[in-house]
Enzyme design. Structure first.
Site, PDB file in Angstrom:
ATOM      1  N   ASP A 197       0.826  -1.213   0.000  1.00 57.12           N
ATOM      2  CA  ASP A 197       0.000   0.000   0.000  1.00 57.12           C
ATOM      3  C   ASP A 197       0.860   1.264   0.000  1.00 57.12           C
ATOM      4  OD1 ASP A 197      -2.230  -1.661   0.123  1.00 57.12           O
ATOM      5  OD2 ASP A 197      -3.279  -0.312   1.498  1.00 57.12           O
ATOM      6  N   ASN A 207      -4.532  -2.427  -5.033  1.00 59.20           N
ATOM      7  CA  ASN A 207      -5.739  -2.588  -4.210  1.00 59.20           C
ATOM      8  C   ASN A 207      -5.615  -1.759  -2.939  1.00 59.20           C
ATOM      9  OD1 ASN A 207      -8.295  -3.556  -3.666  1.00 59.20           O
ATOM     10  ND2 ASN A 207      -7.602  -5.522  -2.865  1.00 59.20           N
ATOM     11  N   ASP A 250     -11.428  -3.244  11.543  1.00 56.06           N
ATOM     12  CA  ASP A 250     -10.423  -4.170  11.018  1.00 56.06           C
ATOM     13  C   ASP A 250     -10.013  -5.196  12.064  1.00 56.06           C
ATOM     14  OD1 ASP A 250     -10.390  -3.117   8.488  1.00 56.06           O
ATOM     15  OD2 ASP A 250      -8.707  -1.778   8.850  1.00 56.06           O
ATOM     16  N   GLU A 271     -11.054  -5.357   0.938  1.00 56.86           N
ATOM     17  CA  GLU A 271     -10.289  -6.041  -0.099  1.00 56.86           C
ATOM     18  C   GLU A 271     -11.058  -7.217  -0.693  1.00 56.86           C
ATOM     19  OE1 GLU A 271      -7.143  -3.885   2.260  1.00 56.86           O
ATOM     20  OE2 GLU A 271      -9.171  -4.634   2.526  1.00 56.86           O
ATOM     21  N   HIS A 303      -4.927  -9.444   2.937  1.00 53.26           N
ATOM     22  CA  HIS A 303      -3.899  -9.627   3.961  1.00 53.26           C
ATOM     23  C   HIS A 303      -4.473 -10.007   5.315  1.00 53.26           C
ATOM     24  CE1 HIS A 303      -4.431  -5.215   5.342  1.00 53.26           C
ATOM     25  NE2 HIS A 303      -5.348  -5.457   4.425  1.00 53.26           N
ATOM     26  N   ARG A 304      -5.598  -9.416   5.681  1.00 51.16           N
ATOM     27  CA  ARG A 304      -6.143  -9.680   7.012  1.00 51.16           C
ATOM     28  C   ARG A 304      -6.744 -11.090   7.122  1.00 51.16           C
ATOM     29  NH1 ARG A 304      -4.787  -5.464   9.576  1.00 51.16           N
ATOM     30  NH2 ARG A 304      -5.004  -3.365   8.714  1.00 51.16           N
ATOM     31  N   LYS A 311       0.748  -6.541   1.868  1.00 55.51           N
ATOM     32  CA  LYS A 311      -0.023  -5.289   1.807  1.00 55.51           C
ATOM     33  C   LYS A 311       0.248  -4.431   3.040  1.00 55.51           C
ATOM     34  CE  LYS A 311      -4.801  -3.621   1.317  1.00 55.51           C
ATOM     35  NZ  LYS A 311      -4.634  -2.801   0.110  1.00 55.51           N
TER      36      LYS A 311
END
Length: 643
Positions: free
Chosen positions: A49, A92, A315, A343, A386-387, A411
């Site tokens: 990012d 993204n 998040d 995402e 990523h998460r 990311k």
């Protein structure tokens, strides 16, 4: 597709220094670029990012210099973007795309903003509508309401009031607020509906204030940026550690015993996700906190389920969904509608992957309910998110699992899995390899019994594959056909026998014919790939002893002890001869010796995972040893390795 196989984990403990916050990093970069003066940005997150944002700033003519490590120098342009025409690719990276859209829409140039396919599915219409109210000229190049976008010079409307929805993404309001000083006018932003992810707006306001712009706020519904506001470099600015990333390691401590401490973010943080620690405490975790650190331990009585409004930690709330796998009762996470436009559709993705593990999941438009169950090995898809990858690593405390596309963590946290490994202890493996009839199976089984570990006879899986292929009429040389059979084996191991599709086959897979077939199918790369995770899934608590021909080289390269067990071909042929005679089967010693030598040649020369002694494996020649002597030697080595 790349993947990472995780064994079942036993405990977690240690200290982790967090990477910089993604949200703060990209906000700081953009405001430094728009400021008067030069800003030294320290502890910037190194990730996909931030790379997209830095690339974009360079293309726009902003002075960007890497000072080494996580430190950068940004020469501000005083609100006047030097390059007036550019096409930017932002991947993204929502924290780059949304704020840049707002800033460039008001910057007086001609710009095209694009991203990956998923970015073109993430809504941006509410931000565009708000910018158009100011006089921005924005055209959708694809679907209405979604990127890519074409931005042309705006005709700023003085004294404007901009209305923007707050219930889709806080990044829309963030982008608007950060861009408003470029208008030179007093602008009021009114939020329509409930504002979600309020802590991220707090980050925006605090960061703008560091660069000299104060936003007047009336609750969460009305924000004013006064005429004459301009960004001024603070000189040097430090980026906090990422509070969302802290959630994974705090959860590690809460699930795996702990203590696990995270450094770089704590009680004094401007990030709302530090309140994840409060949610974890409600689940029973023992939490301690300082100005720049947090620490978590597991409760003695275990974690308990919670019913929680997660608007304040959108998040980090994802981490609660996997922590719920280890809590008593049903955990309900509410007010998470923003997950749908991240995402990936995180509510749907989370529900799908949790069910693979065996959990009972209920999902709605803005909530998810997770009821734990006995976890089972699973292949976890990460959806280029990523998460998802980081959240599901926690499930390894309940079962071995495979994380597909683990590099998506780049990311925000490129070395996440390296740090994860350092903070956790996995179920140990003792790998015993060697040629056929070397005694490795007998030794491995006795070692497993002595230590109380599970036992994996990897050769049995190849024998079962050969038998199943034979029963299905599939030639052992048919790589595709045999691999399909290997992937779908219905196998059940017990102390007394092995079952294939419910039928006992312990004796059938030990015949010379099937032994030869096992050696042939084991040489097929697609078959070995099909059985790779199935073998690794045996790596469960309290530990595993595995025997085969590539246990230490391929299946368990991080085994705590590797043993290469061998014997002369003559001694092995004699042992096999005696075994067959004792079972009342006919045998010819010369034929057995010839067959063993051919099998050794085939196993050692095959292109994939050839039989060999690893450099870190201990060699044990059993030609002149009894089984008891061999077992005692391996037990001595095992106890040393496990200390």
């Amino acid at each position: 597709m790349e993947f990472l196989d995780l064994p079942q984990l036993l405990s977690a403990c240690g200290t982790v220094r967090l990477p910089g916050s993604k949200s703060i990093s990209n906000r700081v970069l953009l405001l430094a670029a728009l400021s008067d003066g030069e800003t030294e940005v320290r502890d910037l997150l190194a990730s996909n990012d931030t790379e997209r944002m830095l690339e974009a700033l360079k293309m726009l003519g902003v002075g960007v210099q890497h000072l080494g490590g996580e430190n950068w120098s940004i020469k501000g342009c005083g609100g006047l973007i030097p390059v007036k025409q550019a096409e930017l690719f932002l991947g993204n990276a929502g924290t780059a795309f949304r704020p840049l859209t707002a800033a460039l829409a008001l910057a007086g140039g001609d710009y095209v903003l694009k991203g990956v396919a998923r970015m073109h599915e993430r809504p941006i219409g509410d931000l565009v509508d708000g910018l158009r109210q100011l006089g921005a000229d924005i055209t959708y190049l694809g679907n209405e309401g979604f990127p890519p976008l074409h931005l042309k010079p705006a005709s700023i409307q003085p004294g404007g009031v901009v209305k923007v929805r707050g219930d889709v993404s806080s990044q829309f309001l963030t982008g608007l607020l950060m861009a408003l000083p470029l208008t030179g006018e007093t602008v009021v932003v009114e939020v329509v509906g409930e504002l979600i992810s309020k802590p991220y707006i707090e980050i925006t306001l605090a960061t703008m204030a560091r660069f000299g712009v104060i936003v007047e706020r009336e609750g969460w519904q009305r924000f004013t940026v006064r005429a004459g506001s301009r960004y001024v470099s603070p000189g040097t600015i430090f980026v906090e550690g990422d509070a969302s990333s802290a959630s994974y390691f705090l959860a590690l401590g809460a699930i795996g015993g702990g203590p696990v401490r995270v450094e770089g973010v704590g009680r004094d943080s401007i990030q709302g996700d530090v309140r994840f620690a409060e949610a974890l405490a409600k689940m029973g975790a023992q939490i301690e906190m300082g100005p720049n650190w947090m620490e978590a331990r597991a409760p003695q009585s275990g974690l308990v389920a919670v019913d929680l409004d997660c608007n304040h930690i959108p998040d980090a709330a994802m981490t609660l969904a996997t922590a719920a796998l280890f809590a008593k009762g049903t955990t309900t996470l509410r007010n998470i509608a923003s997950w749908r436009v991240k995402e990936t559709d995180r509510i749907a993705a989370m529900a799908t992957e949790l069910r693979k593990l065996g959990a009972v999941v209920e999902e709605g438009e803005d909530y998810i309910c997770v009821t734990p169950a006995s976890l089972k090995p699973a292949l976890i898809d990460t959806y280029d998110d990523h998460r998802m990858a980081m959240c599901f690593s926690l499930a390894a405390f309940g079962t071995p699992l495979r994380i597909n596309d683990p590099k998506c963590v780049a990311k925000t946290f490129p070395d996440y899995f390296e740090r994860f490994a350092k903070a956790t202890t996995a179920a140990p493996v003792i790998a015993i390899d060697g040629p056929s009839a070397s005694g490795k199976g007998t030794v491995a089984a006795r070692i497993a019994a002595a230590l109380g570990y599970d036992y994996l006879d990897s050769g049995a899986l190849y024998r079962l594959t050969a038998l199943a292929a034979q029963q299905a009429g599939v030639d052992w040389a048919d790589e595709t056909g045999v691999a399909a059979i290997a992937a779908g084996l219905d196998v059940e191991f017990s102390e007394s026998d092995v079952r294939l599709s419910g039928t006992p086959v312990g004796d059938a897979i030990r015949t010379e014919e099937i032994s030869a077939g096992a050696s042939r199918v084991a040489a097929l790369p697609a078959v070995r790939e099909a059985l790779l995770f199935r073998q690794r899934a045996f790596n469960k608590a309290p530990g595993l002893v595995g025997d085969g021909r590539d246990m230490g080289s391929v299946i368990f390269p991080r085994a705590v002890l590797k043993v290469f067990l061998t014997a002369s071909a003559e001694a092995r042929a004699e042992r096999r001869y005696k075994q067959l005679i004792e079972k009342g089967l006919s045998a010819n010693l010369a034929d057995l010796l010839s067959d063993l030598r051919q099998r050794d040649e085939r196993d050692s020369q095959r292109s994939v995972a050839p039989l060999r002694q690893e450099a870190d494996a201990k060699l044990l020649d059993t030609t002149h040893l009894t089984i008891e002597q061999a077992v005692n030697q391996v037990l001595d080595w095992s106890r040393e390795a496990l200390q």
